[in-house]
Design a protein around this motif. Structure first.
Motif, mmCIF file in Angstrom:
data_model
loop_
_atom_site.group_PDB
_atom_site.id
_atom_site.type_symbol
_atom_site.label_atom_id
_atom_site.label_comp_id
_atom_site.label_asym_id
_atom_site.label_seq_id
_atom_site.Cartn_x
_atom_site.Cartn_y
_atom_site.Cartn_z
ATOM 1 N N LEU A 8 0.830 -1.204 0.000
ATOM 2 C CA LEU A 8 0.000 0.000 0.000
ATOM 3 C C LEU A 8 0.872 1.264 0.000
ATOM 4 N N GLY A 9 1.702 1.414 1.029
ATOM 5 C CA GLY A 9 2.442 2.669 1.202
ATOM 6 C C GLY A 9 3.857 2.672 0.669
ATOM 7 N N ASN A 10 4.394 1.479 0.347
ATOM 8 C CA ASN A 10 5.795 1.319 -0.104
ATOM 9 C C ASN A 10 6.796 1.828 0.934
ATOM 10 N N CYS A 12 6.797 -0.125 4.225
ATOM 11 C CA CYS A 12 6.977 -1.234 5.185
ATOM 12 C C CYS A 12 7.245 -2.558 4.460
ATOM 13 N N ARG A 13 6.203 -3.134 3.865
ATOM 14 C CA ARG A 13 6.339 -4.505 3.366
ATOM 15 C C ARG A 13 7.119 -4.627 2.074
ATOM 16 N N TYR A 44 0.540 8.230 -0.138
ATOM 17 C CA TYR A 44 0.750 8.910 1.154
ATOM 18 C C TYR A 44 2.212 9.212 1.455
ATOM 19 N N HIS A 45 3.119 8.357 1.050
ATOM 20 C CA HIS A 45 4.512 8.452 1.510
ATOM 21 C C HIS A 45 5.511 8.581 0.367
ATOM 22 N N ASP A 124 -0.196 -6.105 6.864
ATOM 23 C CA ASP A 124 0.228 -4.715 7.040
ATOM 24 C C ASP A 124 0.630 -4.475 8.497
ATOM 25 N N PRO A 125 1.886 -4.083 8.767
ATOM 26 C CA PRO A 125 2.333 -3.897 10.149
ATOM 27 C C PRO A 125 2.184 -2.460 10.643
ATOM 28 N N TYR A 127 0.055 -0.280 11.781
ATOM 29 C CA TYR A 127 -0.552 0.058 13.072
ATOM 30 C C TYR A 127 -0.250 -1.008 14.120
HETATM 31 P P1 4NP Z 1 2.982 -0.792 3.689
HETATM 32 O O1 4NP Z 1 2.397 -0.274 5.092
HETATM 33 O O2 4NP Z 1 1.818 -0.861 2.744
HETATM 34 O O3 4NP Z 1 3.526 -2.137 4.036
HETATM 35 O O4 4NP Z 1 4.052 0.205 3.264
HETATM 36 C C1 4NP Z 1 1.660 0.907 5.227
HETATM 37 C C2 4NP Z 1 2.290 2.126 5.217
HETATM 38 C C3 4NP Z 1 1.554 3.280 5.404
HETATM 39 C C4 4NP Z 1 0.196 3.211 5.601
HETATM 40 C C5 4NP Z 1 -0.437 1.972 5.600
HETATM 41 C C6 4NP Z 1 0.301 0.821 5.410
HETATM 42 N N1 4NP Z 1 -0.548 4.393 5.818
HETATM 43 O O5 4NP Z 1 -1.777 4.279 6.056
HETATM 44 O O6 4NP Z 1 0.013 5.497 5.787
#
Ligand code: 4NP
Length: 156
Positions: A8-10, A12-13, A44-45, A124-125, A127
């Motif tokens: 999702l956010g690129n 974490c995972r 978002y990031h 998704d980690p 939260y």
């Molecule tokens: P990712 O985790 O998809 O593994 O990078 C997340 C990073 C940010 C958010 C959600 C999941 N966010 O809601 O900002």
């Protein structure tokens, strides 16, 4: 072989999967020529380094993710990469929506290549707590080994 990991956010995972696959491949299969990137389905990031909890957890296992920067997945990624690998079903659904008609990339869940993981999603980690970031690393290590076994065997 070009591989794109997507979450999702690129932050974490998918950057974890990118760094883990790059490190294990370089160490154990130096003959494989892999181009590995990661991207997110949400903006978002964009431009940010991975989450500091992700960077710290990876560093404890010897993976350096600090130089990575988040970007969005693009429609042309489906022509540039052989594999586009999603972390969870929501990412996969978004990628199916984005994928141009007739695009060559193989689109799948990352953990489809690692039945020994016993699960199909990297949760998704964001939260969660430290143990959730450790779980991401565990699954990315199992996934990377499964994917490498497939690539080395030449099975499509
Ligand atoms: P990712 O985790 O998809 O593994 O990078 C997340 C990073 C940010 C958010 C959600 C999941 N966010 O809601 O900002």
């Amino acid at each position: 072989m070009r591989i794109l990991f997507v979450c999702l956010g690129n932050i974490c995972r998918s950057p974890t999967a990118e760094g883990v696959l790059r490190a294990i491949a370089a160490r154990e299969f130096p003959e494989l020529k892999l181009d590995i990137e990661s991207a997110g389905t949400a903006d978002y990031h964009v431009g940010e380094p991975p989450d500091r909890r992700t960077v710290a957890a990876a560093r404890r296992r010897g993976y350096d993710l600090a130089g990575l920067r988040a970007r969005l997945v693009r429609r042309d990624d489906f022509g540039r990469f052989n594999y586009v690998l999603a972390m969870d079903h929501a990412n996969l659904a978004e990628l199916e929506r984005l994928r141009p008609e007739g695009a060559a990339a193989r689109l799948a869940l990352f953990l489809e290549f690692a039945p020994e993981a016993k699960v199909l999603e990297v949760p998704d980690p964001y939260y969660g707590g430290v143990e959730d970031f450790e779980r991401v690393l565990d699954l990315c290590e199992v996934g990377a080994r499964g994917l490498l076994a497939r690539l080395v065997s030449g099975t499509p």
